[in-house]
Design a protein around this motif. Structure first.
Motif, PDB file in Angstrom:
ATOM      1  N   THR A 321      -5.967  42.626 -49.884  1.00 20.11           N
ATOM      2  CA  THR A 321      -6.368  42.907 -48.506  1.00 20.11           C
ATOM      3  C   THR A 321      -5.292  43.792 -47.883  1.00 20.11           C
ATOM      4  OG1 THR A 321      -5.210  41.028 -47.522  1.00 20.11           O
ATOM      5  CG2 THR A 321      -7.433  40.621 -48.370  1.00 20.11           C
ATOM      6  N   ASP A 322      -5.520  44.188 -46.638  1.00 13.08           N
ATOM      7  CA  ASP A 322      -4.502  44.994 -45.970  1.00 13.08           C
ATOM      8  C   ASP A 322      -3.507  44.115 -45.201  1.00 13.08           C
ATOM      9  OD1 ASP A 322      -6.102  44.052 -44.005  1.00 13.08           O
ATOM     10  OD2 ASP A 322      -6.481  45.985 -43.023  1.00 13.08           O
ATOM     11  N   ASN A 323      -3.619  42.808 -45.355  1.00  8.63           N
ATOM     12  CA  ASN A 323      -2.677  41.886 -44.709  1.00  8.63           C
ATOM     13  C   ASN A 323      -2.231  40.858 -45.747  1.00  8.63           C
ATOM     14  OD1 ASN A 323      -1.151  40.294 -43.044  1.00  8.63           O
ATOM     15  ND2 ASN A 323      -2.890  39.409 -41.944  1.00  8.63           N
ATOM     16  N   LYS A 468     -16.405  46.328 -64.960  1.00 10.94           N
ATOM     17  CA  LYS A 468     -17.799  46.341 -65.415  1.00 10.94           C
ATOM     18  C   LYS A 468     -18.694  45.615 -64.423  1.00 10.94           C
ATOM     19  CE  LYS A 468     -17.446  48.678 -69.180  1.00 10.94           C
ATOM     20  NZ  LYS A 468     -18.069  50.010 -69.262  1.00 10.94           N
ATOM     21  N   THR A 469     -18.150  44.574 -63.772  1.00 10.33           N
ATOM     22  CA  THR A 469     -18.873  43.902 -62.699  1.00 10.33           C
ATOM     23  C   THR A 469     -18.265  44.354 -61.386  1.00 10.33           C
ATOM     24  OG1 THR A 469     -19.294  41.988 -64.077  1.00 10.33           O
ATOM     25  CG2 THR A 469     -19.523  41.683 -61.707  1.00 10.33           C
ATOM     26  N   PRO A 470     -19.044  44.887 -60.439  1.00 10.44           N
ATOM     27  CA  PRO A 470     -18.473  45.434 -59.211  1.00 10.44           C
ATOM     28  C   PRO A 470     -17.671  44.394 -58.445  1.00 10.44           C
ATOM     29  CG  PRO A 470     -20.788  46.018 -59.431  1.00 10.44           C
ATOM     30  CD  PRO A 470     -20.501  45.012 -60.491  1.00 10.44           C
ATOM     31  N   VAL A 471     -16.531  44.839 -57.890  1.00  9.56           N
ATOM     32  CA  VAL A 471     -15.679  43.980 -57.077  1.00  9.56           C
ATOM     33  C   VAL A 471     -15.470  44.665 -55.738  1.00  9.56           C
ATOM     34  CG1 VAL A 471     -13.427  42.885 -56.887  1.00  9.56           C
ATOM     35  CG2 VAL A 471     -14.526  43.080 -59.109  1.00  9.56           C
ATOM     36  N   VAL A 472     -15.679  43.945 -54.664  1.00  9.87           N
ATOM     37  CA  VAL A 472     -15.535  44.518 -53.332  1.00  9.87           C
ATOM     38  C   VAL A 472     -14.089  44.420 -52.895  1.00  9.87           C
ATOM     39  CG1 VAL A 472     -16.136  44.246 -50.911  1.00  9.87           C
ATOM     40  CG2 VAL A 472     -17.889  44.054 -52.654  1.00  9.87           C
ATOM     41  N   SER A 473     -13.518  45.537 -52.512  1.00  7.00           N
ATOM     42  CA  SER A 473     -12.164  45.529 -51.980  1.00  7.00           C
ATOM     43  C   SER A 473     -12.194  45.026 -50.545  1.00  7.00           C
ATOM     44  CB  SER A 473     -11.565  46.929 -52.031  1.00  7.00           C
ATOM     45  OG  SER A 473     -10.356  46.958 -51.309  1.00  7.00           O
ATOM     46  N   THR A 474     -11.239  44.160 -50.217  1.00  6.21           N
ATOM     47  CA  THR A 474     -11.126  43.654 -48.848  1.00  6.21           C
ATOM     48  C   THR A 474      -9.918  44.245 -48.154  1.00  6.21           C
ATOM     49  OG1 THR A 474      -9.926  41.749 -49.682  1.00  6.21           O
ATOM     50  CG2 THR A 474     -12.285  41.494 -49.395  1.00  6.21           C
ATOM     51  N   ALA A 475      -9.481  45.422 -48.655  1.00  5.78           N
ATOM     52  CA  ALA A 475      -8.279  46.037 -48.098  1.00  5.78           C
ATOM     53  C   ALA A 475      -8.473  46.424 -46.653  1.00  5.78           C
ATOM     54  CB  ALA A 475      -7.894  47.258 -48.916  1.00  5.78           C
ATOM     55  N   GLN A 476      -9.732  46.667 -46.229  1.00  6.51           N
ATOM     56  CA  GLN A 476      -9.969  47.079 -44.858  1.00  6.51           C
ATOM     57  C   GLN A 476     -10.191  45.891 -43.923  1.00  6.51           C
ATOM     58  OE1 GLN A 476      -9.524  50.206 -44.163  1.00  6.51           O
ATOM     59  NE2 GLN A 476      -9.132  50.526 -46.347  1.00  6.51           N
ATOM     60  N   SER A 477     -10.156  44.695 -44.521  1.00  6.88           N
ATOM     61  CA  SER A 477     -10.372  43.504 -43.689  1.00  6.88           C
ATOM     62  C   SER A 477      -9.069  43.112 -43.021  1.00  6.88           C
ATOM     63  CB  SER A 477     -10.901  42.350 -44.560  1.00  6.88           C
ATOM     64  OG  SER A 477     -10.928  41.172 -43.814  1.00  6.88           O
ATOM     65  N   SER A 478      -9.076  42.942 -41.727  1.00  4.09           N
ATOM     66  CA  SER A 478      -7.861  42.567 -41.007  1.00  4.09           C
ATOM     67  C   SER A 478      -7.643  41.061 -41.002  1.00  4.09           C
ATOM     68  CB  SER A 478      -7.936  43.079 -39.554  1.00  4.09           C
ATOM     69  OG  SER A 478      -9.078  42.527 -38.912  1.00  4.09           O
ATOM     70  N   GLU A 479      -8.660  40.289 -41.417  1.00  8.52           N
ATOM     71  CA  GLU A 479      -8.533  38.844 -41.452  1.00  8.52           C
ATOM     72  C   GLU A 479      -8.906  38.345 -42.834  1.00  8.52           C
ATOM     73  OE1 GLU A 479     -10.836  37.113 -38.418  1.00  8.52           O
ATOM     74  OE2 GLU A 479      -9.763  38.068 -36.768  1.00  8.52           O
ATOM     75  N   PRO A 480      -7.958  38.308 -43.747  1.00 10.77           N
ATOM     76  CA  PRO A 480      -8.253  37.891 -45.116  1.00 10.77           C
ATOM     77  C   PRO A 480      -8.566  36.410 -45.186  1.00 10.77           C
ATOM     78  CG  PRO A 480      -5.893  38.171 -44.816  1.00 10.77           C
ATOM     79  CD  PRO A 480      -6.533  38.623 -43.548  1.00 10.77           C
ATOM     80  N   ASP A 481      -9.259  36.080 -46.248  1.00  9.08           N
ATOM     81  CA  ASP A 481      -9.612  34.672 -46.474  1.00  9.08           C
ATOM     82  C   ASP A 481      -8.402  33.961 -47.036  1.00  9.08           C
ATOM     83  OD1 ASP A 481     -10.717  32.279 -47.062  1.00  9.08           O
ATOM     84  OD2 ASP A 481     -12.001  33.005 -48.693  1.00  9.08           O
ATOM     85  N   THR A 482      -7.846  33.035 -46.310  1.00 13.35           N
ATOM     86  CA  THR A 482      -6.664  32.304 -46.765  1.00 13.35           C
ATOM     87  C   THR A 482      -6.974  30.869 -47.115  1.00 13.35           C
ATOM     88  OG1 THR A 482      -6.122  31.703 -44.494  1.00 13.35           O
ATOM     89  CG2 THR A 482      -5.144  33.726 -45.354  1.00 13.35           C
ATOM     90  N   SER A 483      -8.231  30.522 -47.136  1.00 17.84           N
ATOM     91  CA  SER A 483      -8.606  29.143 -47.451  1.00 17.84           C
ATOM     92  C   SER A 483      -8.571  28.918 -48.946  1.00 17.84           C
ATOM     93  CB  SER A 483     -10.012  28.864 -46.924  1.00 17.84           C
ATOM     94  OG  SER A 483     -10.933  29.735 -47.543  1.00 17.84           O
ATOM     95  N   ILE A 484      -8.640  27.639 -49.317  1.00 19.49           N
ATOM     96  CA  ILE A 484      -8.689  27.311 -50.735  1.00 19.49           C
ATOM     97  C   ILE A 484      -9.982  27.868 -51.308  1.00 19.49           C
ATOM     98  CG2 ILE A 484      -8.781  25.445 -52.417  1.00 19.49           C
ATOM     99  CD1 ILE A 484      -6.096  25.778 -51.067  1.00 19.49           C
ATOM    100  N   PRO A 485      -9.917  28.623 -52.392  1.00 20.24           N
ATOM    101  CA  PRO A 485     -11.118  29.251 -52.922  1.00 20.24           C
ATOM    102  C   PRO A 485     -12.075  28.238 -53.521  1.00 20.24           C
ATOM    103  CG  PRO A 485      -9.255  29.634 -54.370  1.00 20.24           C
ATOM    104  CD  PRO A 485      -8.711  28.977 -53.159  1.00 20.24           C
ATOM    105  N   SER A 486     -13.296  28.694 -53.699  1.00 20.30           N
ATOM    106  CA  SER A 486     -14.313  27.844 -54.305  1.00 20.30           C
ATOM    107  C   SER A 486     -14.135  27.840 -55.816  1.00 20.30           C
ATOM    108  CB  SER A 486     -15.703  28.385 -53.940  1.00 20.30           C
ATOM    109  OG  SER A 486     -15.872  29.674 -54.492  1.00 20.30           O
TER     110      SER A 486
END
Length: 564
Positions: A321-323, A468-486
């Motif tokens: 992410t960008d943060n 090979k499987t598309p991955v979305v970059s979250t670099a432009q997100s100002s509020e990254p997900d900081t929770s425990i992942p699923s």
């Protein structure tokens, strides 16, 4: 006086070259000298004998010659009749000595010449190949699975058929090996003694094509040194005969000879008819020649597997992410960090590398010791300041390879490698990375106390397999997900075209299978199985695939195998 001396000198030279009073080979005036060596090849020529019956000529010669001989390639040559003798100089001498003493029924007196010669070099024509197969078949024992090619070119049937097949000629050996490989690949014993063999370029093919070969007799040949047998290394033979070859005289003692042979043929227990003593060494009984299968991930303690995967997942959800500030909680108060890289100086791989080179702690390129110390960052805030200066990235979770060689309640060592894409204005380069992380317990969780990050150019193979499987970059997100992942171990993926709630029709299903197989690399039948088990929900199937692959739970046979 001067003229007389010159005339006498020329007469002496004429006589020494075989003048009228000297020995004349062509007209057999005088006795031909074949020397005392009985070995080698001799050519016998019967002048103007092409019209004569070969059988009558041979019977007439044998009636006056007591030496036994086997004529090779007895055939017309122009107006003459010729044949060859191998390693029988005495018979050649005796045959020449009966020159002009034989008269044929038609009144023709035999004029016989003889001389030393090189071995005849004749290619076996294709119309004789079937006859050669038949003769080899006669020399093969199906019960013993034994092929006897001893002194092969002197085989009576070969001589009778007019086939000259010395195995020291590579084209002939190639033809014989073709027959072995094509018709009797399960042969267990081959006798190649007395064939003057010195090269094994063609015979080397039996190493991979005759797996059951146990006995090989190469005695009485012309093998000069042990290195000549390198091409046969790998044979699983247990009995080998090399006696009476020149190489046997090049070892100072028997032990050295046995040791040299065992280096090439490790399973030999009988050499030159003698049982060998058991080799002294540190060998283990089981076969260790096969390398173990490659593991995508090695985790020393399975109990920490979920913990490590969850830690990595959460770390990269924030890193891409960008943060990156929330990552400060992932490091201990006095953590240490260092960074090193290696990039080409020119070419596509050198693009967008300047930002990395400033803080490069590559010890091969960094000589000042004080600079080395300065590039070791200590303290979580200092480390985070550096991580925030690094370019924005998006990592490919399907490329991750996780190893946990040490898993102790007080310390966990994680080695993580994979590829990432550096975000740039255009044509973002793909890099390869390796992180060496030491994790220790702190409070109710775990933190990084030491980390080494290494970045370099991705290999061609890595680039082909990346993303090979598309991955979305979250670099432009100002509020990254900081929770425990699923339970998913990858960042969120791009959404495929919407899929209806009901099962798609067969045409849509086939299209989804092709798309999923292309992006995942799995074979179509397993791609279809994955989609079916996830209710034909493409996105859900992709998440499940990524998780299972990260955990190394997908068998290798599910993927298409590359052909080299």
């Amino acid at each position: 006086m001067g003229n007389n001396r010159e005339r006498n000198r020329r007469q002496d030279m004429y006589k020494s070259r075989g003048g009228r009073r000297g020995k004349d080979f062509r007209n057999n005036r005088g006795t031909q000298n074949f020397g005392t060596n009985n070995l080698g090849w001799h050519k016998i020529l019967i002048r103007d004998g092409s019209s004569l019956d070969k059988r009558e000529v041979l019977e007439s010669i044998r009636s006056l010659v007591q030496e036994q001989f086997t004529p090779m390639l007895f055939e017309p040559e122009g107006k003459n009749l010729v044949f060859y003798l191998e390693d029988n100089g005495r018979a050649a001498q005796a045959i020449v000595e009966i020159n002009r003493r034989l008269t044929m029924p038609n009144g023709q007196r035999l004029i016989i010449w003889g001389n030393r010669c090189s071995p005849p070099n004749r290619k076996i024509p294709e119309n004789q190949h079937d006859r050669l197969k038949r003769i080899m078949s006669d020399r093969y024992s199906p019960e013993l699975k034994r092929l006897d090619l001893k002194n092969f070119h002197n085989d009576a049937n070969l001589v009778k058929e007019g086939i000259f097949c010395p195995l020291y000629r590579q084209p002939n050996m190639q033809l014989v090996v073709d027959i072995i490989v094509g018709y009797i690949p399960l042969v267990e014993e081959i006798d190649l003694s007395y064939n003057k063999i010195h090269c094994f370029d063609e015979l080397a093919r039996i190493v991979t094509t005759c797996p059951n070969l146990q006995k090989l007799d190469l005695g009485k040949n012309k093998i000069l040194n042990i290195d000549s047998l390198d091409k046969l290394a790998g044979l699983s033979i247990t009995e080998l005969t090399l006696e009476s070859n020149p190489l046997c005289d090049k070892f100072r003692d028997t032990e050295t000879y046995i040791s040299a042979v065992r280096k090439l043929f490790t399973k030999v227990i009988c050499l030159d008819g003698q049982q060998l003593p058991k080799a002294i060494g540190f060998e283990v009984e089981e076969d260790v020649s096969k390398m173990p299968d490659i593991q995508r991930a090695y985790i020393q303690d399975a109990n920490v597997k979920d913990l490590v995967l969850q830690f990595i997942q959460q770390y990269y959800r924030i890193f891409d992410t960008d943060n990156r500030r929330p990552l400060e909680a992932a490091y201990s108060e006095n953590a240490t960090f260092s960074f090193s890289c290696n990039f080409p100086e020119t070419g596509p791989g050198a693009r967008y590398t300047n930002i990395y080179l400033t803080d490069n702690r590559n010890l091969k390129k960094l000589t000042p010791s004080d600079r080395r110390h300065k590039l070791v960052y200590q303290g979580r805030s200092i480390i985070l300041n550096y991580l925030c200066r690094l370019p924005y990235t998006v990592h490919d979770p399907l490329s991750f390879c996780v190893d946990v060689p040490v898993a102790d309640p007080k310390l966990i060592v994680v080695i993580l490698s994979g590829v990432f894409r550096q975000l740039a204005d255009r044509n973002p380069p793909i890099r390869s990375f390796t992180r060496n992380i030491i994790i220790i317990p702190e409070g109710s969780g775990f933190c990084i106390c030491n980390e080494q990050l290494y970045i370099t150019t991705a290999t061609i193979d890595q680039v082909k397999k990346a993303f090979k499987t598309p991955v979305v970059s979250t670099a432009q997100s100002s509020e990254p997900d900081t929770s425990i992942p699923s339970t998913s171990t990858v960042p969120e993926q791009s959404q495929p075209p919407s899929v209806p709630q009901s099962a798609p029709d067969p045409g849509q299903q086939q299209a989804m299978v092709v798309k999923f197989s292309t992006e995942s690399g799995m074979l179509p039948q397993f791609s279809q199985l994955c989609l079916e088990q996830n209710g034909w929900d493409f996105n859900k199937a992709a998440v499940m695939f990524s998780q299972l692959k990260m955990e190394n739970k997908i068998p290798p046979e599910y993927f298409a195998q590359s052909v080299s």
